[in-house]
Every structure is written in structure tokens, then in C-alpha cells.
Design a protein around this motif. Structure first.
Motif: not given
Length: 443
Positions: A201-204, A219-221, A226-228
Motif C-alpha cells: 500500500x502507499x498510505x495508511x 503521516x500520510x501527508x 516525500x513521494x512527490x
């Protein structure tokens, strides 16, 4: 103690113990006070009856004992009285027998409670009061043995203690179940984190208790940022490289001596610099794709990926019929970024296949981290060449042919993951042995 659940259970448990202890102490004191007040009220009634039975005149003082309870006439009955007229005559109940109780002389209207040992070791509660009757000051003392009441009170205290203990155990059990059930709702977050670590998965998920929802959202933010940021960095480097490819190709064709242009020292030098620029550009493009540890993304699963990697290498080197053996222990978890590990293993294995005579072996074990050992049965390298591969500050793409850009990228990945890399001669196969250790992240 880092467990929030354990600290909460201990804190609530100590609070329950303290509460039950306070209730037990207060309950015992209340029962004792109630029983003594009840006995004292009864003694006060007896004192008034005794005062009413007392006849005082100028000739003599008489106590009409028939008007009193007969218990005061029974020896050592546990009920006693003493009457003191001023500082003179003293009358005592027959129940006292030959025992003497020392009581103070009180003024009319005064009252006092005493605790003394009576006949046969009885524990007496004595009520002493001062009166004035027929012009004479009188001190009356009425006593009762508290031993039977204390015995019943002790039995009550024991029963209350057992009840409190059982109740405390039940409350602690219920509290443990409630706390554990409350914290069980956090298991979903733990599973999400594990899935995130494994790249599933890519987020919680934000379907969590309200108390930790802000933390999960933050945390998701951060993961999204970081991914962007990584995507922007990779795209920027890629765009720059593609933008430079056009002019670089024109320069390449211009200085390509194979097309009939004059071969001069200046042209040769320009050609060498163009090739150097091309090599640097390819290296930086590969470095831009590196993610590093602790970054959200798809993780490398050696039990699934090694088989595909072996097939790819067999296809690339199919004309040589190499024996490529890739093995991983069962206890190795998923780790690292998938693309990073493909880049690392791909470069090392490709170099090993280039130099190998017939056999390439890769073994992955769990030993202070993930340990990867790649060996080949090729001619190997000299001690000086091996030292050049590991010497800090040496440009690897300018040292050993066949180990250039790929080994440079490998070193960058190992450094990014805070690991170690070692080059030496293989004692088993005779070629080059590369040993890489990448520490696992601890949660």
C-alpha cells in the motif's frame, strides 16, 4: 517502559488498589465508630436510669437496685457502673466483684469516654458523666465489655477484606479486557504500517480512532510530500538528461572520426570529453532513480524476484550457457526499494556474468542484516585492482574495465542504505567475490 498499554494498565491497577484500600480503611473506621456510638448511647440511657434510681437525702444515700437491669448484679457480666458522690462515697455494681476501676471526677455537665481493661482482661468502653442532684455533685461511670462486639467486628473486617480482594481481582480483569480491547483497534494501524513496509500500500488507512487520526493524517501527508518530491527530482534529472541528449548527439556526430572527419588531437580530446559527459549523464540518471531506505514504495521480495532476475540474466547471456544460481534463505523479509535492489543486484550479477567462465552464484542470508554474496569463476582481479574497487575517493568508472559505471552505482546504493561492500577473490570459485551487507530497519 515504552508500552502505553502496559503503563495504562499499571496506572489503573494502582488506582484501583488505592481506592479499594481507602474504602477498606474508611469502612473499618466507620463500622468501629458506629458500634462505639451505639454502645455509648446505650450506656447513656443506663446512666440516666442509674441516676433516677439514686435516692439522696440528708440521712443516707440509697440506690434502688431493683430499678436497674439485672445484668449489673451478675459477677463479671461485662456491664458495670460506679457512682461517686462528690469526693466521698463510692458505689459500685455487684458485677464488678472485687475489681476496682479508676475513674476521674467530673464537674456537672461534663462527659468523657474511656477505654480501660476490666475484670478478666475485658476491654471496656466507659462513659463517665458529671451530674448535680439534691445539692450534691455526682460522677457516674457506666461500662460495657466490647470484646464480643469486637469479635463480630473482626469477622466483618475479614469478610469485607476477602470481598474487597475478590472485587479488586474482578475489576483488574475487567479493566485488562477493556484496555486490551481498546488498544486492539490500533492493530489495523500496525497492519497498515506492515503493508506499507512491504510495499502493498502507499498510505495508511484513516479508519482509525479519533485520538490517533491526526497522527495518521499527518503521516500520510508526509508520505505524499516525500513521494512527490522524489518524483519531481527524478523527472527533473530525466528532463535535463533528455534535453542534453540532442546537442550531445550532434556533437558526437560532428567529432565522429568514422564519418571521415580529420583526426586531430583536438578532435580526439573533444571526443573523449563528449564520451565522459555521456557516461556522467547515464550515471546521474541511474542515481536519480535510487529511493533509499525508509521510503514508501514497493519493497524487494527476494523469494519472488530472484527467479525473475535469474531468467533475465540467462536471456542476456544465453550464448554462453552460464550456470546462474540465485539463493535466498527463508527467513529473509522484504527489504529496501524494489528498483534499488534490482539496480544493485543487476549490476553486480551482470558484471559477474561478464567475467565468469561458466558459473555465477548469489547467496542471500540474514546475518546482522541482509548479506548478499556474489561470486564467479572468472579470472578474478589482482590485489591492486581489488583495492582500487574499495578505495574511498577513487572513480570506479576509471579503474577496472567491465566494473565501471555499474560498480559506481552499486557503491551509491550501498552508501544510501548505510551498508558495507567488500571485494576480494573467491576462495571457492576463484573469481571475484562481492559481499554486500544492508542493515534492516528496526520498527
Amino acid at each position: 517502559m515504552n508500552s502505553l498499554e502496559r503503563r495504562l494498565q499499571i496506572g489503573l491497577g494502582l488506582s484501583l488498589v488505592l481506592l479499594i484500600g481507602v474504602l477498606w480503611v474508611v469502612g473499618n473506621q466507620s463500622v468501629r465508630g458506629l458500634t462505639e456510638d451505639f454502645v455509648a448511647s446505650r450506656l447513656e440511657h443506663d446512666a440516666e436510669s442509674l441516676l433516677a434510681a439514686l435516692m439522696l437525702d440528708s440521712d443516707r444515700t440509697k440506690l434502688r437496685w431493683r430499678r436497674l437491669n439485672q445484668v449489673y448484679s451478675q459477677p463479671l457480666s461485662g456491664h458495670y457502673y460506679i457512682v461517686r458522690l462528690g469526693e466521698g462515697d463510692v458505689f459500685t455494681s455487684r458485677s464488678l466483684w472485687d475489681h476496682f476501676l479508676d475513674i476521674p471526677t467530673l464537674s456537672p455537665g461534663d462527659a468523657e469516654r474511656l477505654y480501660k481493661e476490666g475484670p478478666a482482661g475485658q476491654k471496656l468502653l466507659i462513659l463517665v458523666k458529671g451530674f448535680h442532684k439534691s445539692g450534691i455533685d455526682i460522677t457516674l461511670a457506666v461500662a460495657e465489655d466490647m470484646s464480643p462486639i469486637q469479635a463480630r467486628r473482626d469477622r466483618f473486617k475479614l469478610g469485607f477484606a476477602l470481598l474487597a480482594f475478590v472485587g479488586l481481582l474482578l475489576l483488574l480483569l475487567v479493566q485488562r479486557l477493556v484496555v486490551r480491547r481498546s488498544f486492539h483497534s490500533l492493530e489495523a494501524v500496525r497492519e497498515d504500517v506492515r503493508s506499507l513496509e512491504q510495499g502493498k500500500t502507499v498510505k495508511l488507512s484513516e479508519d482509525v480512532p479519533l485520538e490517533i487520526l491526526p497522527l495518521v493524517q499527518e503521516f500520510n501527508h508526509l508520505l505524499s510530500l516525500l513521494t512527490q518530491r522524489m518524483e519531481r527530482s527524478r523527472n527533473a534529472v530525466g528532463n535535463l538528461a533528455h534535453a542534453l541528449k540532442g546537442p550531445l548527439n550532434l556533437l558526437t556526430r560532428y567529432f565522429d572520426v568514422s564519418e571521415g572527419r580529420e583526426q586531430t588531437p583536438q578532435n580526439d580530446q573533444a571526443w573523449a570529453q563528449i564520451e565522459r559527459i555521456r557516461s556522467l549523464m547515464e550515471r546521474e540518471l541511474k542515481r536519480a532513480r535510487l529511493a533509499g531506505k525508509g521510503v514508501s514504495g514497493q519493497h524487494f521480495n527476494p523469494h519472488l524476484e530472484l527467479a525473475d532476475l535469474a531468467k533475465t540474466l540467462q536471456l542476456i547471456h544465453q550464448d554462453r550457457a552460464l550456470d546462474i544460481q540465485l539463493q535466498a534463505d527463508d527467513d529473509i523479509p522484504v527489504f529496501g526499494d524494489r528498483e534499488d535492489m534490482f539496480e544493485l543486484l543487476g549490476n553486480l550479477l551482470d558484471n559477474a556474468c561478464k567475467w565468469a567462465e561458466s558459473r555465477v552464484v548469489c547467496r542471500m542470508t540474514l546475518d546482522g542484516g541482509v548479506r548478499m554474496v556474489i561470486e564467479d569463476d572468472g579470472p578474478g582481479l589482482t590485489e591492486q585492482e581489488l583495492a582500487g574497487l574499495t578505495r574511498r575517493g577513487v572513480r570506479l568508472d576509471e579503474t577496472v574495465e567491465g566494473h565501471g559505471l555499474g560498480v559506481s552505482i552499486v557503491r551509491d546504493i550501498v552508501k544510501l542504505y548505510e551498508g558495507t561492500i567488500l571485494f576480494r577473490r573467491s576462495p571457492e570459485l576463484g573469481g571475484v567475490r562481492v559481499e554486500v551487507v544492508l542493515p534492516l530497519e528496526t520498527s
